[in-house]
Design an enzyme around this catalytic site. Structure first.
Site, PDB file in Angstrom:
ATOM      1  CB  SER A  11      -0.060  -8.039  -1.169  1.00  0.00           C
ATOM      2  OG  SER A  11      -0.881  -8.795  -0.077  1.00  0.00           O
ATOM      3  CE  LYS A  26      -4.254  -1.898   0.419  1.00  0.00           C
ATOM      4  NZ  LYS A  26      -5.335  -1.903  -0.563  1.00  0.00           N
ATOM      5  CD  GLU A  37     -10.216   4.159   0.438  1.00  0.00           C
ATOM      6  OE1 GLU A  37     -10.215   5.352   0.247  1.00  0.00           O
ATOM      7  OE2 GLU A  37      -9.319   3.184  -0.084  1.00  0.00           O
TER       8      GLU A  37
HETATM    9  C1  LIG Z   1      -1.635  -6.911   2.829  1.00  0.00           C
HETATM   10  C2  LIG Z   1      -2.846  -6.366   1.934  1.00  0.00           C
HETATM   11  N1  LIG Z   1      -3.080  -7.263   0.454  1.00  0.00           N
HETATM   12  C3  LIG Z   1      -4.062  -6.912  -0.073  1.00  0.00           C
HETATM   13  C4  LIG Z   1      -5.115  -6.114   0.239  1.00  0.00           C
HETATM   14  C5  LIG Z   1      -6.117  -5.825  -0.519  1.00  0.00           C
HETATM   15  O1  LIG Z   1      -6.238  -4.874  -1.509  1.00  0.00           O
HETATM   16  P1  LIG Z   1      -5.914  -4.686  -2.819  1.00  0.00           P
HETATM   17  O2  LIG Z   1      -6.630  -5.714  -3.704  1.00  0.00           O
HETATM   18  O3  LIG Z   1      -6.114  -3.297  -3.453  1.00  0.00           O
HETATM   19  O4  LIG Z   1      -4.476  -5.284  -3.142  1.00  0.00           O
HETATM   20  C6  LIG Z   1      -4.906  -5.244   1.305  1.00  0.00           C
HETATM   21  C7  LIG Z   1      -5.824  -4.188   1.817  1.00  0.00           C
HETATM   22  O5  LIG Z   1      -5.928  -3.512   2.700  1.00  0.00           O
HETATM   23  C8  LIG Z   1      -3.698  -5.440   2.262  1.00  0.00           C
HETATM   24  O6  LIG Z   1      -3.572  -4.900   3.359  1.00  0.00           O
END
Ligand SMILES: Cc1ncc(COP(=O)(O)O)c(C=O)c1O
Lengths: 272, 402
Positions: B383, B94, B116
């Site tokens: 992620s 993020k 948000e």
């Molecule tokens: C670690 C992590 N992965 C994935 C997501 C999902 O968001 P996005 O699909 O935009 O990557 C989030 C959302 O808060 C997150 O904190």
């Protein structure tokens, strides 16, 4: 001529400012909606705006959000709203009705299907809050079916876009009196006067002003320079918590009649 | 003719039938202002250099690709590689986006930032960049999410942000987004809205993608350098879709690389308690764009369910809707139980606590690897890290923290 333009023409001839109350369909009670529509007409409404409940009303303040939530909790949806207009039309063939809502319910029902049903039921216009003039193709079936598409203009609308909005507007132009959500704080009638006067000089349709009109005095001031005044959140707030349809009808009448009287006491804006 | 996926979106922000600008009139002007500013900045070498400097020195990029050898051996199929976005400053992908949007806000002269958040990761990443800029940050967060992501709420407060719980609707991410849009409508003159995923009206799906696309650009070069070839498949979890498109984008024109998105199937898609907008939703309009949404037959957006707050969203970025329809990517559901099992498997086999969101991708990666020969490479986007989720996992499994 459409029911909406007939009505505005009649208002102009009578030098009478238009009064447009807004209620969320199904609120405060589903059984009250049709009775409320008639009561609002009896109390002096010239055109009715009926909100279609939606789960994510992103342009609305807390009052209308909660009205949406209450209506949805009772299972009120787009099909029901159209059915109520049909029922209303059985006793009132003159008063124009505009549905105001968000795109998703219309899209999921099918724009063309909704357009045909709404037109047949006696709906006159549709205001889709999240469908700006750039996305007009999305709503093409509404026009094709004979419904008028009402557009918003805001204090942030620049000259180039305003031109486009004015060109596409049908029925009337709804001027949003301030940058904000429905029902928010107080509007400054002086800056609204300036903008609306300029807008009316260019618009091909009448101009109604709404968002933040809470009382008879503000309504009367606006009526001095606009073709019509829209009152939403203050009315929805007044109706909330009514025990039954009869009480909702009483409250609606008590709320709207003094505003009508105040409007009739000022020289109409379209006299200008 | 093969499609050049790198030409999207068009000037109207459309990815085929999806995307666009479906907002109330008042927001059209600030969106046009943002689009113009971003168009100027994205091609400005000074801006790009500033962005890259911050990614390197503040975020700690590039993030490594790690070969999860022990996990791969236990699975017994293809080799599982992890793109370690969990190692970034603040613990998730993020931050890539908020670094970029903070620079845009600075160049636009905005004095207040709103955001948000669902899991709180984007809220933390926003609060972080605002602390660096020295400007106020207001984060909207569903009241339900405030409860289940308490640690991140506290982190945001420590960073100086104001966290506003949202009590409307389902009290989760979608309602936080509504509330942020309402704030923006009201304060358009001085406020910058920092959206946390590739959703919302144009230019957000494009801008947020561009800022996260560093993930895939790095990964593609790392693959060629470390392995001399591209992976057989990419896997990422999809909430709004920012980490997924971030990884996918650089590979979209590499037709031999298979692409899989893992959506939250919650209790199972058949139960109706899930957040799999692409796998189980239909085209509609939500939060300013046309995309796949989860709604009932009346068009009302329905409450979603996932053990991971960051995937609990009834819409999805419009580019993913386009990739699904075009067949370029496949989107599959991963249940809560599968994600939790993958969380534990990764913790025990590799010593990595993954975020619950990312655990969905790990689960999908494991499923995929199991079916493939040992010499294939499957690249999973890790992620984020799981520190924020330990309370949720403990509570769900009936354990106390000590
Ligand atoms: C670690 C992590 N992965 C994935 C997501 C999902 O968001 P996005 O699909 O935009 O990557 C989030 C959302 O808060 C997150 O904190």
């Amino acid at each position: 001529m459409s029911r909406i333009s007939d009505r505005f023409a009649a208002l102009k001839a009578a030098r009478r400012p238009g009064l447009i109350p807004f209620v969320t369909a199904g609120d405060p009670l589903p059984e009250a909606t049709v009775a409320l529509m008639h009561a609002l007409v009896d109390a002096g409404a010239d055109l009715l705006e009926l909100g279609v409940p939606f789960s994510d009303p992103m342009a609305d303040g807390p009052v209308i959000q909660h009205a949406n939530e209450r209506a949805l909790a009772k299972g009120v949806g787009l099909g029901q709203v159209v059915a109520w207009v049909r029922e209303f039309r059985a006793r009132d063939a003159q008063t124009p009705v505009v549905l105001m809502g968000y795109l998703n319910p219309v899209e999921i029902r099918g724009v063309a299907r909704f357009a045909a049903e709404a037109n047949e039921a006696g709906v006159d216009g549709v205001l889709l809050v999240d469908c700006p003039v750039e996305e007009i193709a999305t709503a093409a079936p509404l026009r094709a079916a004979g419904l008028e598409q009402i557009f918003l203009a805001a204090p942030t609308t620049d000259a180039a876009r305003l031109e486009r909005v004015v060109a596409e507007a049908q029925g009337f132009l709804y001027y949003v009196s301030f940058a904000g959500i429905t029902g928010a704080a107080h509007l400054s009638t002086d800056s609204v006067r300036e903008r609306v006067t300029a807008l009316r000089a260019r618009a091909r349709t009448p101009v109604a002003v709404g968002f933040g009109v809470k009382d008879a005095a503000t309504a009367a001031t606006i009526a001095g320079f606009a073709d019509a005044v829209v009152i939403g959140s203050a009315l929805v707030d007044t109706l909330a918590g009514s025990a039954d349809a009869a009480e909702a009808v009483r409250r609606a009448h008590a709320f709207l009649a003094p505003i009508r009287a105040a409007l009739d006491a000022v020289p109409a804006g379209h006299a200008a | 003719m093969t499609t050049d996926f790198h030409t999207l979106p068009d000037a109207h922000g459309r990815f085929g039938a999806y995307g666009g600008v479906y907002v109330a009139e008042t927001l059209m002007a600030p969106l046009a202002e943002l689009t113009a500013a971003y168009e100027r900045l994205r091609n400005d070498p000074d801006f790009i250099a500033e962005f890259e400097y911050d990614l390197k020195h503040y975020v700690g990029r590039p993030s490594p690709i790690y070969h999860a050898e022990r996990l791969s051996r236990r699975v017994g199929g293809a080799q599982i590689l992890l793109k370690r976005e969990d190692l970034n400053h603040t613990g998730a992908h993020k931050i890539n986006n908020t670094i970029g949007q903070a620079l845009v806000a600075k160049h636009m002269g905005k004095r207040r930032i709103i955001a948000e958040t669902g899991a709180g990761q984007h809220g933390v990443a926003s609060a972080t960049v605002c602390a660096r800029l020295g400007i106020p940050c207001v984060v909207y967060m569903g009241a339900v999410d405030v409860e289940r992501q308490a640690i991140n709420v506290y982190r945001m407060k420590l960073l100086g942000a104001q966290v506003n719980p949202v009590h409307s609707g389902s009290k989760t991410l979608k309602d936080a987004l509504n509330e942020a849009l309402r704030d923006w409508v009201t304060n358009v003159h001085d406020t910058f809205y920092m959206i946390g995923t590739v959703a919302g009206p144009h230019p957000y799906p494009q801008m947020v993608r561009d800022f996260n696309a560093v993930v895939g650009r790095e990964a593609r070069a790392q693959m060629l350098e470390q392995y001399g070839r591209l992976p057989h498949a990419l896997v990422a979890c999809v909430g709004g879709g920012s980490n997924a498109i971030g990884l996918f984008h650089a590979f979209l024109n590499d037709a031999d690389v298979a692409i899989y998105g893992a959506e939250a199937a919650g209790d199972g898609i058949a139960t109706g308690r899930h957040a799999a907008s692409l796998a189980a939703g239909r085209p509609g309009v939500l939060h300013g764009n046309r995309t796949y949404v989860l709604c009932d037959d009346d068009g009302q957006i329905i409450e979603t369910h996932s053990v991971s707050a960051g995937l609990d969203y009834p819409g999805v970025g419009p580019e993913h809707a386009y990739l699904k329809d075009s067949g370029r990517a496949q989107y599959l559901g991963v249940t809560d139980d599968e994600a939790l099992a993958a969380f534990h498997e990764l913790a025990r086999s590799e010593g990595i606590l993954a975020a619950l969101e990312s655990s969905h991708a790990v689960a999908q990666g494991i499923k995929l690897a199991r079916e493939l020969p040992k010499d294939r490479l499957v690249l999973v986007n890790l992620s984020g890290r799981g520190d924020k989720d330990v309370h949720t996992i403990a509570a769900r499994e009936g354990l106390s923290l000590i």
